[in-house]
Design an enzyme around this catalytic site. Structure first.
Site, PDB file in Angstrom:
ATOM      1  N   CYS A  98       0.925  -1.095  -0.125  1.00  0.00           N
ATOM      2  CA  CYS A  98       0.043  -0.051  -0.102  1.00  0.00           C
ATOM      3  C   CYS A  98       0.808   1.287   0.028  1.00  0.00           C
ATOM      4  O   CYS A  98       0.536   2.333  -0.640  1.00  0.00           O
ATOM      5  CB  CYS A  98      -0.819  -0.106   1.450  1.00  0.00           C
ATOM      6  SG  CYS A  98      -2.058   1.323   1.458  1.00  0.00           S
ATOM      7  N   CYS A 194      -4.865  -1.965   5.635  1.00  0.00           N
ATOM      8  CA  CYS A 194      -4.630  -0.787   5.255  1.00  0.00           C
ATOM      9  C   CYS A 194      -5.803  -0.239   4.302  1.00  0.00           C
ATOM     10  O   CYS A 194      -6.201  -0.888   3.313  1.00  0.00           O
ATOM     11  CB  CYS A 194      -3.439  -0.804   4.543  1.00  0.00           C
ATOM     12  SG  CYS A 194      -2.861   0.613   3.435  1.00  0.00           S
TER      13      CYS A 194
END
Length: 363
Positions: A98, A194
């Site tokens: 991410c 995330c």
């Protein structure tokens, strides 16, 4: 003066990071990223609340706040990989990908298109430049250092990245936020996946991957329970195995030790330091070196095989010619080294890079 665009998440860290940039004399603009489309109404998605908090921070600081939706990029670059790893029986770390693909790629590209000089985040990390090379350094607060999650950053990304919290401890950050009048000064730190957040993980994963229950066995082949699907277990896991209380098995707790994907079997062992949980070596792939090149092997440094672990001495014994694969030896046995997780290398304060653990074994 071109602005520094800070990713305002609605949390206290990015809020204080923005304040420190302004105090340092920079022109600052905020950007709120939405990276997951709301898919339920049970409170697990908090994008609206986070956006309200980000707006309050921007209003308090007197800076503009841009908004952008990277949901498609997140799904394609991060979440599809996340599902593929679980499908293959591994335990991925989506925060690492991410950061590379969304926070320091999609966000960076968007900010540069807005005319930004650089981007900033609320990560607890630092950077510097030595002999023309950008280095990623650990944050000063050892309990919050997030360099582990940033080890995939490259020279271009680091050249345009600012980490205003790198010298601070978390307690000081909250004190600064309270003094500045930020409504999120006492807001709980985000946890979970995330950009997706904290939610019942088994239920969430089951929406995308059908569970395939199977047997839990001892190393000798005795069936001692049933698992809910191998994707729901990680090596070294104790809780949730559902095989405690067997009077004939002694008092030591059970731990997940190995996944046999072909048979859909979870191997469990008794004892925190059972030999099947301890290994001295690992193979890693998809290696990334922050300096842009691999060190010459053999190479002595330190490594982490999970985020909360203390750095461990190791020797990178062999690196493939393209620098993308390595064999790593640890003088001290490592517990529950998990395929799919990241091994991250350090030399002093500098994070050198890392890769994805593919296998762990004893030599």
């Amino acid at each position: 003066m071109p602005p520094i665009v800070i990713g305002l998440s609605g949390g206290v860290d990015s809020a204080v990071a923005a304040l420190r940039l302004i105090e340092a004399g920079h022109r600052v603009e905020g950007l709120f990223m939405k990276n997951w489309e709301e898919d339920d109404a049970d409170g697990h998605c908090s994008a609206e609340e986070d956006l309200r908090d980000a707006r309050q921070v921007a209003d308090t600081l007197g800076i503009p706040l841009h908004t952008v939706n990277f949901s498609a990029e997140y799904w394609e670059r991060v979440f599809e990989y996340f599902l593929a790893e679980y499908r293959a029986g591994r335990t991925p770390n989506p925060d690492v990908l991410c950061n590379r693909e969304i926070k320091f790629k999609a966000f960076l590209d968007h900010a540069l298109a807005l005319g930004a000089e650089a981007i900033a985040t609320g990560h607890y990390a630092r950077s510097d430049t030595v002999d023309g090379r950008h280095r990623l350094l650990k944050g000063r607060d050892p309990t919050k250092d997030q360099s582990y999650f940033l080890h995939l950053l490259d020279q271009h990304q680091l050249a345009h990245a600012r980490f205003p919290l790198g010298e601070l401890e978390k307690g000081e950050v909250r004190r600064i936020a309270a003094a500045a009048g930020f409504a999120n000064a006492a807001k709980k730190d985000s946890t979970g996946i995330c950009f997706i957040g904290e939610r019942p993980f088994r239920e969430f994963l089951g929406r995308y991957l059908p569970a395939q229950p199977g047997d839990i066995e001892t190393p000798e082949g005795e069936v001692i329970g049933r698992h809910h699907g191998l994707m729901h277990y990680t090596l070294g896991q104790r809780r949730g195995l559902g095989i405690g209380g067997r009077r004939d098995a002694g008092e030591e707790p059970w731990f997940a030790a190995r996944k046999e994907l072909a048979r859909n079997v979870l191997i469990a062992v008794q004892g925190h330091d059972h030999p099947l949980l301890l290994t001295h070596a690992l193979e890693a792939g998809q290696l990334h070196w922050i300096a842009g090149r691999a060190p010459a092997a053999p190479f002595t440094c330190h490594a982490k095989v999970r985020y909360r672990q203390q750095e461990q001495p190791c020797v990178i014994e062999k690196i493939d010619a393209d620098g993308g694969r390595a064999r790593v030896h640890f003088p001290q046995a490592q517990r529950a080294v998990t395929p799919g997780q990241s091994v991250v290398f350090y030399q002093g304060e500098a994070c050198l890079g890392g890769g994805v653990i593919e296998a762990a074994f004893d030599e």
